[in-house]
Write an enzyme that holds these catalytic residues in place. Structure first.
Site, short mmCIF file in Angstrom:
data_model
loop_
_atom_site.label_atom_id
_atom_site.label_comp_id
_atom_site.label_asym_id
_atom_site.label_seq_id
_atom_site.Cartn_x
_atom_site.Cartn_y
_atom_site.Cartn_z
N VAL A 156 0.96 -1.34 0.14
CA VAL A 156 0.13 -0.10 0.23
C VAL A 156 0.89 1.50 0.04
O VAL A 156 0.64 2.20 -0.87
CB VAL A 156 -0.95 0.07 1.22
CG1 VAL A 156 -1.86 1.13 1.15
CG2 VAL A 156 -1.69 -1.25 1.23
N VAL B 48 -11.31 -0.88 6.17
CA VAL B 48 -12.21 -1.85 5.74
C VAL B 48 -12.71 -1.94 4.24
O VAL B 48 -13.05 -1.02 3.75
CB VAL B 48 -13.67 -1.50 6.41
CG1 VAL B 48 -14.61 -2.58 6.30
CG2 VAL B 48 -13.49 -1.29 8.08
N GLY C 175 -11.00 -2.04 1.67
CA GLY C 175 -9.93 -1.52 0.68
C GLY C 175 -10.56 -0.28 0.20
O GLY C 175 -10.69 0.67 0.69
N ILE D 103 -12.98 0.41 -1.32
CA ILE D 103 -14.65 0.46 -1.08
C ILE D 103 -15.06 1.75 -0.37
O ILE D 103 -14.80 1.50 1.02
CB ILE D 103 -15.45 -0.74 -0.93
CG1 ILE D 103 -15.24 -1.77 -1.65
CG2 ILE D 103 -17.10 -0.30 -1.10
CD1 ILE D 103 -15.91 -3.14 -1.63
N GLY E 295 -0.48 -13.33 -5.23
CA GLY E 295 -0.45 -12.15 -4.29
C GLY E 295 -1.52 -11.91 -3.56
O GLY E 295 -1.48 -10.94 -3.05
N GLU F 245 -1.16 -13.95 1.85
CA GLU F 245 0.34 -13.79 2.43
C GLU F 245 0.92 -15.19 2.19
O GLU F 245 0.29 -16.19 2.13
CB GLU F 245 0.16 -13.43 3.94
CG GLU F 245 -0.61 -12.04 4.00
CD GLU F 245 0.66 -11.02 3.61
OE1 GLU F 245 1.51 -10.94 3.88
OE2 GLU F 245 -0.37 -9.99 3.25
N LYS G 111 -12.40 -6.14 10.65
CA LYS G 111 -13.23 -5.36 9.89
C LYS G 111 -14.65 -5.60 10.47
O LYS G 111 -15.48 -4.68 10.63
CB LYS G 111 -13.28 -5.81 8.37
CG LYS G 111 -11.95 -5.58 7.71
CD LYS G 111 -11.77 -6.36 6.28
CE LYS G 111 -10.37 -5.82 5.85
NZ LYS G 111 -9.81 -6.90 4.64
P1 NDP Z 1 3.60 -4.46 3.93
O1 NDP Z 1 3.84 -5.67 4.49
O2 NDP Z 1 3.37 -4.74 2.20
O3 NDP Z 1 4.31 -3.34 4.07
C1 NDP Z 1 4.56 -2.99 5.43
C2 NDP Z 1 5.61 -1.63 5.30
O4 NDP Z 1 5.97 -1.10 6.60
C3 NDP Z 1 7.02 -2.21 4.94
O5 NDP Z 1 7.69 -1.14 4.07
C4 NDP Z 1 7.75 -2.31 6.19
O6 NDP Z 1 9.21 -1.89 5.81
C5 NDP Z 1 7.13 -1.27 7.08
N1 NDP Z 1 7.30 -1.68 8.56
C6 NDP Z 1 6.72 -2.66 8.98
N2 NDP Z 1 7.06 -2.57 10.31
C7 NDP Z 1 8.00 -1.54 10.47
C8 NDP Z 1 8.73 -1.11 11.48
N3 NDP Z 1 8.69 -1.55 12.71
N4 NDP Z 1 9.27 0.06 11.30
C9 NDP Z 1 9.32 0.80 10.14
N5 NDP Z 1 8.93 0.14 8.93
C10 NDP Z 1 8.07 -0.96 9.23
O7 NDP Z 1 1.94 -4.17 4.29
P2 NDP Z 1 0.79 -3.83 3.32
O8 NDP Z 1 1.10 -2.48 2.56
O9 NDP Z 1 0.24 -4.86 2.63
O10 NDP Z 1 -0.34 -3.16 4.48
C11 NDP Z 1 -0.09 -2.00 5.01
C12 NDP Z 1 -1.43 -1.90 6.14
O11 NDP Z 1 -2.48 -1.74 5.19
C13 NDP Z 1 -1.62 -3.09 6.89
O12 NDP Z 1 -2.13 -2.41 8.28
C14 NDP Z 1 -2.77 -3.72 6.20
O13 NDP Z 1 -3.39 -4.44 7.06
C15 NDP Z 1 -3.66 -2.56 5.62
N6 NDP Z 1 -4.18 -2.88 4.33
C16 NDP Z 1 -3.63 -3.48 3.14
C17 NDP Z 1 -4.26 -4.08 2.42
C18 NDP Z 1 -3.40 -4.58 1.21
O14 NDP Z 1 -4.08 -4.98 0.08
N7 NDP Z 1 -2.41 -5.20 1.25
C19 NDP Z 1 -5.72 -3.57 2.16
C20 NDP Z 1 -6.23 -2.81 3.37
C21 NDP Z 1 -5.41 -2.48 4.15
P3 NDP Z 1 10.11 -2.85 5.05
O15 NDP Z 1 9.70 -2.58 3.56
O16 NDP Z 1 11.41 -2.48 5.25
O17 NDP Z 1 9.92 -4.14 5.61
N1 HSE Z 2 -5.64 -9.82 3.24
C1 HSE Z 2 -6.70 -9.02 3.04
C2 HSE Z 2 -7.84 -9.36 2.07
C3 HSE Z 2 -6.21 -7.70 2.59
O1 HSE Z 2 -7.49 -10.61 1.48
O2 HSE Z 2 -8.86 -9.01 1.98
C4 HSE Z 2 -7.12 -6.64 2.60
O3 HSE Z 2 -7.48 -6.07 3.92
#
Ligand code: NDP
Ligand code: HSE
Length: 455
Positions: free
Chosen positions: A35, A154, A156, A158, A209, A212, A227
């Site tokens: 994100v 909640v 994404g 939407i 993708g 996880e 959510k």
């Molecule tokens: P990722 O795991 O892809 O990215 C997490 C990022 O946060 C990475 O860049 C990581 O750094 C950084 N990070 C994690 N822990 C630390 C820390 N302790 N200190 C500094 N940086 C840190 O997560 P996503 O982008 O998938 O998700 C991010 C948030 O968005 C989550 O809360 C998730 O639930 C929410 N979300 C995600 C969706 C999705 O489709 N992916 C949809 C809706 C919500 P580094 O790159 O160096 O590891």
């Molecule tokens: N892992 C979540 C999903 C990401 O599959 O919907 C969005 O919150």
């Protein structure tokens, strides 16, 4: 290079801390993963449009990550790599607006509290954190007079938080029924359309993708439960935490369940359900049979949808992409523009609304229907015996279908498949009924027990 002020829209420079450029709001991004990288790109690529819409330039002043030395393909070529930092606290201290997309509880919680204490508004996509620690964060944001926005948390892309919180503020929401986890919807859809078993479908979701490497949060329903807690809190103006959400994932759903569902005109979906009854509110997540004609049955692949029933508005359906970098970044950026506008006008978005403070009911108080498939000895009186147990528990039968299996090889009594659908009853009665049926002598196997929703 400092961003240029927006003519006529420059915020009061006296309101900006020393060293900040008038007409500019400084944005700290915490996280640069799926994100965060898309939020960063959009902030740079669409800077002019965002400035015009927000009323000030949204200057990306830094991106906090765990490992700043790691190459970041997701950032593309437009985002300067020197924005990456491992010093999240320092970054937060320098910001007017903080976007938290790192996930997890700590250090995200501490950084959000630090941001609001320092007067920055916060946008987060972190449903796990909000569902566990929301009240503490909302109270801190209120005390500081800043926004804490979370549309992306909640479903994404939407828009569902804003509609429930703002558009329906004059209505009475009775029920929210959602497919809020894209991974599990994809898995169940693949099982239904290609006959895959759960394990194969999860592997496919990982390959694409969606899931996880460790898909536990998705397949065990934790993500959907977070959510559900957020939706229930918003819809019923009552604090509901993830610990109060009854949760069952999809790991017990078999290819056979999915095929049998199709034969009775249903599809299996993992639903997040938040309801208000005369006794209080409840939130639960579990797989359920949804009639093929229900709008949620048509939600395919990794898409999400949330079905809201309100007294005045009637049924409303919100549909779209619930996950993925760009869709989620869209919701984050919408919140960011709103937070910037609030900051410039000296206003503040809606606070947490928990005034109703209704009782949160235990899982077994929910009212639902069951569809039970079982194998019984095929001899006179068995159906009556099973029906008697349901009657003893006050559970009314809606339909019964019996199919005889092949006769026993020794010419003795064979077995039959029974498919019983109940009328709505309390979860506690239904569960006790199934336990009692299981103990009957002629019952050879309870093949599956699935709830039926959306009837
Ligand atoms: P990722 O795991 O892809 O990215 C997490 C990022 O946060 C990475 O860049 C990581 O750094 C950084 N990070 C994690 N822990 C630390 C820390 N302790 N200190 C500094 N940086 C840190 O997560 P996503 O982008 O998938 O998700 C991010 C948030 O968005 C989550 O809360 C998730 O639930 C929410 N979300 C995600 C969706 C999705 O489709 N992916 C949809 C809706 C919500 P580094 O790159 O160096 O590891
Ligand atoms: N892992 C979540 C999903 C990401 O599959 O919907 C969005 O919150």
């Amino acid at each position: 290079m400092p961003a240029a002020p927006v003519p006529g829209l420059t915020p009061d420079p006296s309101a900006a801390p020393t060293g900040r450029t008038p007409g500019t709001l400084r944005v700290a991004l915490l996280g640069c993963g799926v994100v965060g990288s898309q939020v960063a790109r959009a902030l740079v690529e669409h800077a002019d449009d965002l400035a015009a819409r927000a009323g000030a330039r949204l200057e990306l002043v830094g991106i906090a990550v765990r490992d700043a030395s790691r190459p970041r393909e997701g950032l593309g070529t437009v985002v300067p790599a020197d924005l990456l930092t491992e010093d999240a606290e320092r970054l937060v201290d320098a910001a007017d607006l903080v976007v938290e997309v790192m996930g997890g509880i700590e250090p995200a919680r501490g950084l959000i509290l630090r941001a609001v204490a320092g007067g920055a508004s916060v946008v987060t996509a972190n449903k796990a954190l909000l569902a566990a620690q929301g009240p503490e964060l909302f109270e801190a944001a209120d005390a500081a007079g800043v926004d804490l926005s979370f549309e992306a948390a909640v479903a994404g892309a939407i828009p569902i938080v804003r509609p429930v919180r703002e558009s329906l503020a004059g209505d009475h929401v009775r029920r929210v029924l959602g497919i809020v986890n894209g991974t599990t919807n994809y898995v169940l859809d693949q099982m239904a359309t290609h006959g895959l078993d759960l394990e194969e479908a999860v592997k496919e979701a990982q390959g694409l993708g969606y899931a996880e490497a460790d898909p536990t949060a998705d397949v065990e329903g934790f993500d959907a439960a977070a959510k559900a807690a957020i939706l229930a809190s918003l819809a019923f103006h009552t604090r509901v935490s993830i610990d109060q959400v009854a949760r069952e994932g999809i790991t017990g759903v078999t290819a056979d369940d999915v095929a049998a569902a199709a034969q009775t005109g249903h599809v299996v979906k993992l639903l997040a359900i938040a309801e208000q009854t005369a006794e209080g509110v409840s939130a639960r997540v579990h797989p359920a049979l949804v009639p093929a004609a229900h709008p949620l049955a048509a939600v395919r692949g990794a898409f999400n949808a949330v079905f809201v029933e309100a007294d005045g508005a009637g049924p409303l359906m919100f549909y779209g992409q619930g996950a993925g970098g760009r869709p989620t970044a869209s919701a984050v950026l919408g919140d960011l523009v709103s937070a910037a506008r609030d900051r410039l006008s000296g206003g503040k978005g809606p606070s947490e609304s928990a005034y109703a403070s209704l009782p949160v009911l235990p899982a077994d108080a929910a009212v639902t229907r069951y569809q039970v498939r079982l194998v019984v000895a095929d001899r006179p009186g068995v159906l009556a015996q099973v029906a008697g147990v349901l009657a003893d528990h006050g559970v009314s039968i809606d339909t019964v279908r019996q199919t005889a299996d092949e006769p026993a090889a020794d010419g003795g009594a064979g077995t039959a498949q029974l498919l019983i659908t109940t009328h709505a009853a309390r979860e506690a009665s239904l569960a006790a009924t199934v336990a009692a049926v299981r103990d009957l002598e002629p019952v050879r196997q309870i093949t599956s027990v699935l709830r039926v929703e959306g009837v």
